[in-house]
Scaffold this active site. Structure first.
Site, PDB file in Angstrom:
ATOM      1  N   CYS A  63     -12.762 -86.344 -13.181  1.00  0.00           N
ATOM      2  CA  CYS A  63     -11.722 -85.373 -13.561  1.00  0.00           C
ATOM      3  C   CYS A  63     -10.836 -85.932 -14.672  1.00  0.00           C
ATOM      4  O   CYS A  63     -10.607 -85.273 -15.688  1.00  0.00           O
ATOM      5  CB  CYS A  63     -10.888 -85.012 -12.339  1.00  0.00           C
ATOM      6  SG  CYS A  63      -9.396 -84.085 -12.742  1.00  0.00           S
TER       7      CYS A  63
ATOM      8  N   CYS B 214     -12.088 -82.465 -16.056  1.00  0.00           N
ATOM      9  CA  CYS B 214     -11.023 -81.461 -16.152  1.00  0.00           C
ATOM     10  C   CYS B 214      -9.978 -81.765 -17.231  1.00  0.00           C
ATOM     11  O   CYS B 214      -9.657 -80.887 -18.039  1.00  0.00           O
ATOM     12  CB  CYS B 214     -10.294 -81.338 -14.820  1.00  0.00           C
ATOM     13  SG  CYS B 214     -11.326 -81.535 -13.373  1.00  0.00           S
TER      14      CYS B 214
ATOM     15  N   LYS C  70     -11.254 -82.095 -20.899  1.00  0.00           N
ATOM     16  CA  LYS C  70     -11.799 -80.759 -21.227  1.00  0.00           C
ATOM     17  C   LYS C  70     -10.688 -79.796 -21.601  1.00  0.00           C
ATOM     18  O   LYS C  70     -10.760 -79.080 -22.603  1.00  0.00           O
ATOM     19  CB  LYS C  70     -12.613 -80.258 -20.022  1.00  0.00           C
ATOM     20  CG  LYS C  70     -13.170 -78.854 -20.091  1.00  0.00           C
ATOM     21  CD  LYS C  70     -12.254 -77.763 -19.648  1.00  0.00           C
ATOM     22  CE  LYS C  70     -11.647 -77.878 -18.284  1.00  0.00           C
ATOM     23  NZ  LYS C  70     -12.576 -77.708 -17.164  1.00  0.00           N
TER      24      LYS C  70
ATOM     25  N   TYR D  37     -20.236 -73.538 -15.358  1.00  0.00           N
ATOM     26  CA  TYR D  37     -18.888 -73.913 -15.800  1.00  0.00           C
ATOM     27  C   TYR D  37     -18.908 -74.674 -17.136  1.00  0.00           C
ATOM     28  O   TYR D  37     -18.212 -74.300 -18.074  1.00  0.00           O
ATOM     29  CB  TYR D  37     -18.248 -74.858 -14.777  1.00  0.00           C
ATOM     30  CG  TYR D  37     -17.719 -74.232 -13.516  1.00  0.00           C
ATOM     31  CD1 TYR D  37     -16.361 -73.991 -13.365  1.00  0.00           C
ATOM     32  CD2 TYR D  37     -18.553 -73.943 -12.453  1.00  0.00           C
ATOM     33  CE1 TYR D  37     -15.841 -73.473 -12.178  1.00  0.00           C
ATOM     34  CE2 TYR D  37     -18.048 -73.422 -11.259  1.00  0.00           C
ATOM     35  CZ  TYR D  37     -16.700 -73.184 -11.135  1.00  0.00           C
ATOM     36  OH  TYR D  37     -16.198 -72.672  -9.974  1.00  0.00           O
TER      37      TYR D  37
ATOM     38  N   GLU E 271     -17.582 -73.499 -20.843  1.00  0.00           N
ATOM     39  CA  GLU E 271     -16.340 -74.099 -21.350  1.00  0.00           C
ATOM     40  C   GLU E 271     -16.578 -74.776 -22.705  1.00  0.00           C
ATOM     41  O   GLU E 271     -15.785 -74.627 -23.639  1.00  0.00           O
ATOM     42  CB  GLU E 271     -15.796 -75.091 -20.320  1.00  0.00           C
ATOM     43  CG  GLU E 271     -15.294 -74.361 -19.066  1.00  0.00           C
ATOM     44  CD  GLU E 271     -14.729 -75.279 -17.996  1.00  0.00           C
ATOM     45  OE1 GLU E 271     -14.960 -76.509 -18.063  1.00  0.00           O
ATOM     46  OE2 GLU E 271     -14.056 -74.763 -17.086  1.00  0.00           O
TER      47      GLU E 271
ATOM     48  N   THR F 153     -12.368 -80.576  -8.199  1.00  0.00           N
ATOM     49  CA  THR F 153     -11.360 -81.613  -7.977  1.00  0.00           C
ATOM     50  C   THR F 153     -10.412 -81.282  -6.810  1.00  0.00           C
ATOM     51  O   THR F 153     -10.225 -82.108  -5.918  1.00  0.00           O
ATOM     52  CB  THR F 153     -10.551 -81.839  -9.275  1.00  0.00           C
ATOM     53  OG1 THR F 153     -11.452 -82.383 -10.232  1.00  0.00           O
ATOM     54  CG2 THR F 153      -9.376 -82.770  -9.076  1.00  0.00           C
TER      55      THR F 153
ATOM     56  N   HIS G 223       6.852 -56.861 -16.090  1.00  0.00           N
ATOM     57  CA  HIS G 223       6.391 -56.114 -17.253  1.00  0.00           C
ATOM     58  C   HIS G 223       7.004 -56.677 -18.535  1.00  0.00           C
ATOM     59  O   HIS G 223       8.186 -57.031 -18.538  1.00  0.00           O
ATOM     60  CB  HIS G 223       6.817 -54.648 -17.089  1.00  0.00           C
ATOM     61  CG  HIS G 223       6.324 -53.766 -18.185  1.00  0.00           C
ATOM     62  ND1 HIS G 223       4.994 -53.421 -18.307  1.00  0.00           N
ATOM     63  CD2 HIS G 223       6.980 -53.181 -19.221  1.00  0.00           C
ATOM     64  CE1 HIS G 223       4.859 -52.645 -19.368  1.00  0.00           C
ATOM     65  NE2 HIS G 223       6.043 -52.486 -19.950  1.00  0.00           N
TER      66      HIS G 223
ATOM     67  N   GLU H  43       0.414 -57.891 -14.108  1.00  0.00           N
ATOM     68  CA  GLU H  43       0.954 -56.711 -13.418  1.00  0.00           C
ATOM     69  C   GLU H  43      -0.149 -55.699 -13.087  1.00  0.00           C
ATOM     70  O   GLU H  43       0.001 -54.887 -12.177  1.00  0.00           O
ATOM     71  CB  GLU H  43       2.059 -56.044 -14.243  1.00  0.00           C
ATOM     72  CG  GLU H  43       1.583 -55.384 -15.510  1.00  0.00           C
ATOM     73  CD  GLU H  43       2.738 -54.733 -16.286  1.00  0.00           C
ATOM     74  OE1 GLU H  43       3.481 -53.950 -15.697  1.00  0.00           O
ATOM     75  OE2 GLU H  43       2.888 -55.019 -17.485  1.00  0.00           O
TER      76      GLU H  43
HETATM   77  P1  NDP Z   1     -23.150 -75.395 -12.740  1.00  0.00           P
HETATM   78  O1  NDP Z   1     -23.758 -75.575 -11.398  1.00  0.00           O
HETATM   79  O2  NDP Z   1     -21.885 -74.671 -12.873  1.00  0.00           O
HETATM   80  O3  NDP Z   1     -24.199 -74.713 -13.691  1.00  0.00           O
HETATM   81  C1  NDP Z   1     -25.441 -75.270 -13.938  1.00  0.00           C
HETATM   82  C2  NDP Z   1     -26.214 -74.329 -14.813  1.00  0.00           C
HETATM   83  O4  NDP Z   1     -27.401 -74.967 -15.263  1.00  0.00           O
HETATM   84  C3  NDP Z   1     -26.635 -73.067 -14.097  1.00  0.00           C
HETATM   85  O5  NDP Z   1     -26.531 -72.015 -15.008  1.00  0.00           O
HETATM   86  C4  NDP Z   1     -28.074 -73.359 -13.717  1.00  0.00           C
HETATM   87  O6  NDP Z   1     -28.851 -72.204 -13.663  1.00  0.00           O
HETATM   88  C5  NDP Z   1     -28.517 -74.160 -14.915  1.00  0.00           C
HETATM   89  N1  NDP Z   1     -29.633 -75.062 -14.619  1.00  0.00           N
HETATM   90  C6  NDP Z   1     -29.781 -75.875 -13.554  1.00  0.00           C
HETATM   91  N2  NDP Z   1     -30.905 -76.586 -13.648  1.00  0.00           N
HETATM   92  C7  NDP Z   1     -31.499 -76.217 -14.806  1.00  0.00           C
HETATM   93  C8  NDP Z   1     -32.699 -76.584 -15.458  1.00  0.00           C
HETATM   94  N3  NDP Z   1     -33.505 -77.491 -14.925  1.00  0.00           N
HETATM   95  N4  NDP Z   1     -32.993 -75.996 -16.619  1.00  0.00           N
HETATM   96  C9  NDP Z   1     -32.172 -75.075 -17.168  1.00  0.00           C
HETATM   97  N5  NDP Z   1     -31.018 -74.682 -16.597  1.00  0.00           N
HETATM   98  C10 NDP Z   1     -30.688 -75.242 -15.430  1.00  0.00           C
HETATM   99  O7  NDP Z   1     -23.058 -76.895 -13.317  1.00  0.00           O
HETATM  100  P2  NDP Z   1     -22.253 -77.499 -14.541  1.00  0.00           P
HETATM  101  O8  NDP Z   1     -23.108 -78.604 -15.034  1.00  0.00           O
HETATM  102  O9  NDP Z   1     -21.808 -76.457 -15.483  1.00  0.00           O
HETATM  103  O10 NDP Z   1     -20.997 -78.101 -13.814  1.00  0.00           O
HETATM  104  C11 NDP Z   1     -21.159 -78.999 -12.716  1.00  0.00           C
HETATM  105  C12 NDP Z   1     -20.132 -78.741 -11.654  1.00  0.00           C
HETATM  106  O11 NDP Z   1     -18.894 -79.244 -12.077  1.00  0.00           O
HETATM  107  C13 NDP Z   1     -19.901 -77.255 -11.385  1.00  0.00           C
HETATM  108  O12 NDP Z   1     -20.712 -76.798 -10.348  1.00  0.00           O
HETATM  109  C14 NDP Z   1     -18.462 -77.184 -11.005  1.00  0.00           C
HETATM  110  O13 NDP Z   1     -18.383 -77.228  -9.616  1.00  0.00           O
HETATM  111  C15 NDP Z   1     -17.845 -78.418 -11.621  1.00  0.00           C
HETATM  112  N6  NDP Z   1     -16.986 -78.021 -12.763  1.00  0.00           N
HETATM  113  C16 NDP Z   1     -15.851 -77.311 -12.507  1.00  0.00           C
HETATM  114  C17 NDP Z   1     -15.037 -76.924 -13.555  1.00  0.00           C
HETATM  115  C18 NDP Z   1     -13.823 -76.127 -13.276  1.00  0.00           C
HETATM  116  O14 NDP Z   1     -13.359 -76.086 -12.140  1.00  0.00           O
HETATM  117  N7  NDP Z   1     -13.270 -75.429 -14.281  1.00  0.00           N
HETATM  118  C19 NDP Z   1     -15.338 -77.281 -14.938  1.00  0.00           C
HETATM  119  C20 NDP Z   1     -16.579 -77.989 -15.081  1.00  0.00           C
HETATM  120  C21 NDP Z   1     -17.355 -78.346 -14.038  1.00  0.00           C
HETATM  121  P3  NDP Z   1     -28.997 -71.327 -12.303  1.00  0.00           P
HETATM  122  O15 NDP Z   1     -27.699 -70.620 -12.120  1.00  0.00           O
HETATM  123  O16 NDP Z   1     -30.134 -70.416 -12.632  1.00  0.00           O
HETATM  124  O17 NDP Z   1     -29.296 -72.280 -11.213  1.00  0.00           O
END
Ligand code: NDP
Length: 451
Positions: A43, A48, A51, A177, A181, A310, A435, A440
């Site tokens: 984080c 976080c 980012k 995510y 982002e 986090t 407002h 709102e």
């Molecule tokens: P996510 O789980 O959010 O997304 C992963 C993405 O990658 C999905 O779209 C998934 O597709 C795709 N994917 C998985 N495997 C493959 C593959 N082999 N080939 C192609 N595409 C694939 O993971 P992130 O890496 O974006 O983030 C990791 C974690 O970190 C998140 O789950 C979140 O919990 C946390 N995070 C939180 C944030 C926040 O709170 N703002 C910010 C950043 C991260 P499919 O959906 O089809 O499985």
């Protein structure tokens, strides 16, 4: 009773590990925290915090363009990536120091190095062997790169925070995510962005309307968002990288970044010797009190793969400290976890999506509002905000609250409290609006959707 060096050894000084350790020390426990890399974990260092700083940086470019509608003439703007990264690194260093101070001020001992469990009560760090009554595994997770030819040419979010140069173009792979982002961050900094998602609609797990609307808004901003698109191989081609997609087409860019999920950091730390059970995804298996298959070993945060967020890790760490050192067995409630994606525009949500609500609650009512925010009446930007309430019909309880638009995270955080209190749609209706705000809309939606 055996004598141990510590009451609690925490392996990993990320969000969950630090919270558990500080609280345990505060309750009088003798605590050691072992960390091999950086205080604050993902984080603070590669997640976080940096980012969000990069996201702020990326908002200034578009804002200078939007300022014209408000009467401003702004001279030619230039952006310096190296300066941003240096400033960001300085801030992260400051936070590393704060995390260290918080731990030591609470009375915990920080031990630098890689920890390996020799048995359920003994941890090796370098040449030292430390023993403890309880052990907390808080080792976090790392980005997962699919095994395709040329994957070594691609980066993950870990490296994105330390790029020497900003590329002119980037291909982002993933539809969750991090990809959403970073698409906004790179685009806002003037990089040409293509984002590829393997399925038919990205942001799986979020309300379908939000997924569709976010795709619309990101495309309007100029992001080349492609669905049913995946990379089969990557080749280096001089200074650029060439991605061969599953349909045979070729896409070139200066940088390719994978954001395809994260995997728990649980291997090579002796969990097998300590008889701690892992699941098929290498996540530590825990019960509702975060206790593992070995009764004196607990685990929190990403390494348990419950909700990789986090604040959830922090809540789990806090609960473990309460359970073990304050005679107050505490389990985290995983319902109603609010969450935000800092895409541009941002998205935030708490509670059930429409689809989940239909499946779990039966009859529901849906209220929604899709509108042009006041700012964009003059900014010249064609962007619309979207807000949606999902209501259980028989109880009138608001089961889900969803939003896309500026400050969505800030707004949904407040409504998360209302949902936790069991607020009904009538309570929303009786709440007086502030407002003019976007928020709102949540208390002025009167028209039930007919679907
Ligand atoms: P996510 O789980 O959010 O997304 C992963 C993405 O990658 C999905 O779209 C998934 O597709 C795709 N994917 C998985 N495997 C493959 C593959 N082999 N080939 C192609 N595409 C694939 O993971 P992130 O890496 O974006 O983030 C990791 C974690 O970190 C998140 O789950 C979140 O919990 C946390 N995070 C939180 C944030 C926040 O709170 N703002 C910010 C950043 C991260 P499919 O959906 O089809 O499985």
């Amino acid at each position: 009773m055996p004598h141990y060096d510590y009451d609690l050894i925490t392996i990993g000084a990320g969000s969950g590990g630090v919270r558990a350790s500080r609280m345990a020390a505060g309750y009088g426990a003798r605590v050691a925290v072992i960390e091999e890399r950086y205080l604050g974990g993902t984080c603070v260092n590669v997640g976080c915090i940096p980012k969000k700083l990069l996201m702020y940086a990326s908002e200034y470019g578009p804002a200078t363009e939007e300022a014209a509608g408000f009467g401003w003439t702004i001279g030619s703007a230039r952006f310096d990536w190296k300066r941003l990264i240096a400033n960001k690194n300085r801030e992260i260093l400051r936070l590393n120091g704060i995390y260290g101070d918080l731990l030591t001020a609470a009375g915990a001992t920080i031990v630098e190095g890689r920890a390996t469990l020799l048995d359920p009560h003994t941890v090796q760090v370098g040449q030292r062997r430390l023993t403890s009554d309880y052990v907390l595994i808080a080792t976090g997770s790392r980005p997962l790169l699919p095994k395709i030819p040329g994957a070594e040419h691609a980066i993950t979010s870990n490296e994105a925070f330390y790029l020497e140069e900003l590329p002119q173009s980037v291909i982002l792979i993933g539809g969750g995510y991090i990809a959403a982002e970073f698409a906004g961050i790179f685009h806002g900094l003037g990089v040409r962005v293509a984002q590829l998602y393997r399925g038919g609609l990205f942001m799986r797990g979020f309300d379908d309307d939000l997924r569709v609307k976010l795709a619309e808004e990101m495309r309007k901003r100029g992001i080349d968002l492609r669905f049913n698109a995946d990379v089969r191989r990557i080749d280096r081609c001089g200074k650029s990288l060439r991605a061969t997609l599953n349909d045979g087409s070729i896409l070139e860019a200066g940088l390719i970044m994978y954001a395809t999920g994260r995997v728990p950091n649980t291997l090579g730390i002796g969990l097998d010797r300590a008889r701690v059970t892992l699941d098929s995804a290498d996540a530590v298996v825990v019960d509702r009190y975060s206790q593992t298959s070995q009764s004196n070993i607990y685990a929190v945060g990403d390494c348990t793969n419950r909700a990789m967020l986090t604040p959830v890790a922090i809540a789990e760490g806090q609960a473990v400290a309460e359970t073990l050192f304050n005679r107050n067995p505490t389990a985290v409630d995983y319902s109603l976890i609010p969450t935000a994606v800092f895409s541009q525009p941002s998205l935030a949500t708490v509670g059930l999506s429409e689809t989940q609500a239909r499946q779990r609650l039966g009859e529901i009512d849906v209220y929604q509002s899709h509108f042009r925010p006041l700012r964009h009446t003059l900014s010249g930007r064609d962007e619309r905000a979207f807000m949606k309430l999902v209501v259980e019909r028989k109880s009138d309880r608001v089961a889900g609250c969803h939003m896309i638009g500026a400050d969505a995270g800030e707004i949904i955080q407040g409504f998360a409290v209302a949902l936790r209190c069991g607020a009904k749609k009538a309570d929303f209706d009786q709440t007086i609006a502030i407002h003019p705000t976007a928020a709102e809309e949540f208390v002025t939606m009167r028209n039930r959707q007919h679907r």
